[in-house]
Motif scaffolding. Structure first.
Motif, short mmCIF file in Angstrom:
data_model
loop_
_atom_site.label_atom_id
_atom_site.label_comp_id
_atom_site.label_asym_id
_atom_site.label_seq_id
_atom_site.Cartn_x
_atom_site.Cartn_y
_atom_site.Cartn_z
N PHE A 1 31.18 37.56 28.45
CA PHE A 1 31.92 38.79 28.15
C PHE A 1 32.61 39.32 29.40
N ALA A 2 31.94 39.17 30.55
CA ALA A 2 32.51 39.67 31.80
C ALA A 2 33.80 38.94 32.17
N ASP A 3 33.96 37.70 31.71
CA ASP A 3 35.15 36.91 32.06
C ASP A 3 36.38 37.30 31.25
N LEU A 4 36.23 38.19 30.28
CA LEU A 4 37.39 38.64 29.52
C LEU A 4 38.39 39.36 30.41
N GLY A 5 37.92 39.86 31.57
CA GLY A 5 38.82 40.54 32.50
C GLY A 5 39.93 39.65 32.99
N VAL A 6 39.71 38.33 32.96
CA VAL A 6 40.77 37.40 33.38
C VAL A 6 41.97 37.50 32.45
N PHE A 7 41.72 37.85 31.20
CA PHE A 7 42.79 37.93 30.18
C PHE A 7 43.04 39.38 29.79
N TRP A 8 42.93 40.29 30.76
CA TRP A 8 42.95 41.73 30.46
C TRP A 8 44.20 42.15 29.68
N GLY A 9 45.36 41.60 30.04
CA GLY A 9 46.59 42.01 29.37
C GLY A 9 46.58 41.67 27.89
N PHE A 10 46.21 40.43 27.60
CA PHE A 10 46.16 40.01 26.20
C PHE A 10 45.09 40.78 25.43
N VAL A 11 43.93 41.00 26.06
CA VAL A 11 42.85 41.72 25.40
C VAL A 11 43.29 43.14 25.05
N GLN B 1 46.47 31.51 38.69
CA GLN B 1 46.63 30.06 38.55
C GLN B 1 46.72 29.41 39.93
N GLY B 2 47.47 30.05 40.83
CA GLY B 2 47.56 29.52 42.19
C GLY B 2 46.22 29.54 42.91
N ARG B 3 45.46 30.63 42.75
CA ARG B 3 44.14 30.70 43.38
C ARG B 3 43.18 29.66 42.80
N TYR B 4 43.28 29.45 41.48
CA TYR B 4 42.41 28.47 40.84
C TYR B 4 42.69 27.07 41.38
N LEU B 5 43.97 26.72 41.50
CA LEU B 5 44.32 25.39 42.00
C LEU B 5 43.88 25.23 43.46
N ASP B 6 44.02 26.29 44.26
CA ASP B 6 43.59 26.21 45.66
C ASP B 6 42.08 26.03 45.77
N THR B 7 41.33 26.62 44.82
CA THR B 7 39.88 26.59 44.89
C THR B 7 39.29 25.32 44.28
N PHE B 8 39.81 24.93 43.10
CA PHE B 8 39.19 23.84 42.35
C PHE B 8 40.07 22.59 42.24
N GLY B 9 41.29 22.66 42.73
CA GLY B 9 42.19 21.51 42.61
C GLY B 9 41.81 20.39 43.56
N TRP B 10 42.40 19.23 43.34
CA TRP B 10 42.13 18.08 44.21
C TRP B 10 43.42 17.29 44.39
N PRO B 11 43.49 16.49 45.44
CA PRO B 11 44.71 15.70 45.68
C PRO B 11 44.99 14.76 44.51
N PRO B 12 46.20 14.72 43.99
CA PRO B 12 46.50 13.91 42.81
C PRO B 12 46.40 12.41 43.06
N GLU B 13 46.41 11.97 44.31
CA GLU B 13 46.38 10.53 44.60
C GLU B 13 45.00 10.08 45.10
N ARG B 14 43.95 10.87 44.85
CA ARG B 14 42.65 10.55 45.44
C ARG B 14 42.08 9.23 44.91
#
Length: 276
Positions: free
Chosen positions: A49-59, A169-182
């Motif tokens: 329930f706490a993660d609904l804040g990520v979609f605050w506008g739609f909610v 989206q940018g923060r998510y990719l910086d945190t959890f993303g990986w090099p596409p050619e790994r």
């Protein structure tokens, strides 16, 4: 229902498709209820329930649309005059959005897509039927000034939602993303040195699209939800599970809880059990 039945029966292998549907939906739920420690993807866990804040506008928009719908329909029924088709669209999208919202929080995040899809339709229909056409409040919402204010506020919220989404989206990719050619080096080495159609053991299904992108000449053990592997062979699933979760590396076993006599050498298991 007729469309679903036709879509199922007109497939090249209808009974196989129905079995896959049963495995991915019903059997998956049953195994989760049983407490089998399958290595599920995040979309198969409920959304907190706490993660609904990520979609605050739609909610906010969706909750406001629900409130307006309830207030107008049940509190000001004389102001609502809709054609049967419009009533069906409004009620169906509203009920389905609520159902899939409950499933998102109580069953699996996989339901979020459907909550969002029906929610967007419901928001648009409430705006169109109740606000833009003046049913929300005949003497206020029916005026061009009030409709313009509502439209301006909606556009401002949309711009804020868009900026918020791009930022996270940018923060998510910086945190959890990986090099596409790994995996490019490993995949191309396999393409050059392994026989065509040779089976490759990839211990995580997340690795499949990256390997397949660079090398489509081989076959891979894991490419879909782990429940399919578990149904095919629980023993093979557990052998791969210990490697995927880094519980072991040089050895594995074909059971939920390994006993001393059940431990197998990793190389032997890959060669003799997986034939990979």
């Amino acid at each position: 229902l007729a469309g679903l039945a036709a879509g199922a029966l007109l497939r090249p292998n209808p009974f196989g498709a129905l079995r896959l549907t049963y495995i991915q939906i019903i059997q998956l739920m049953l195994e989760k209820i049983r407490g089998v420690p399958l290595h599920f993807g995040m979309e198969l866990y409920p959304l907190r329930f706490a993660d609904l804040g990520v979609f605050w506008g739609f909610v906010i928009l969706w909750a406001a649309a629900l409130a307006i719908f309830v207030w107008v329909w049940f509190g000001r029924s004389g102001a609502v005059v809709l054609a049967p088709r419009a009533r069906t669209l409004l009620w169906a999208s509203g009920i389905l959005s609520v159902v899939f919202f409950a499933m998102t929080l109580g069953v699996a995040q996989r339901s979020f897509d459907l909550w969002a899809a029906f929610g967007v339709l419901f928001i648009a229909l409430v705006f169109s039927y109740f606000i833009d056409r003046g049913a929300f409040y005949k003497n206020i919402a029916g005026t061009p000034k009030f409709r313009g204010w509502i439209t301006t506020a909606g556009l401002a919220l949309f711009v804020a939602m868009f900026a918020h989404s791009m930022y996270w989206q940018g923060r998510y990719l910086d945190t959890f993303g990986w090099p596409p050619e790994r995996f490019r080096g490993a995949a191309e080495w396999l393409k050059t040195n392994a026989k065509p159609d040779a089976l490759v053991l990839n211990v995580s299904w997340d690795y499949f699209p990256e390997l397949f992108f660079w090398n489509s000449s081989n076959r891979y053990v894991s490419g879909m939800d782990p429940i399919f592997q578990y149904v095919y062979s629980p023993a093979l699933y557990w052998e791969s599970y210990y490697w995927e979760t880094a519980k072991t590396d040089r050895v594995t076993c074909a059971a939920t809880h390994c006993e001393a006599g059940e431990v197998k050498d990793t190389y032997d298991a890959i060669k003799n059990d997986f034939h990979a």
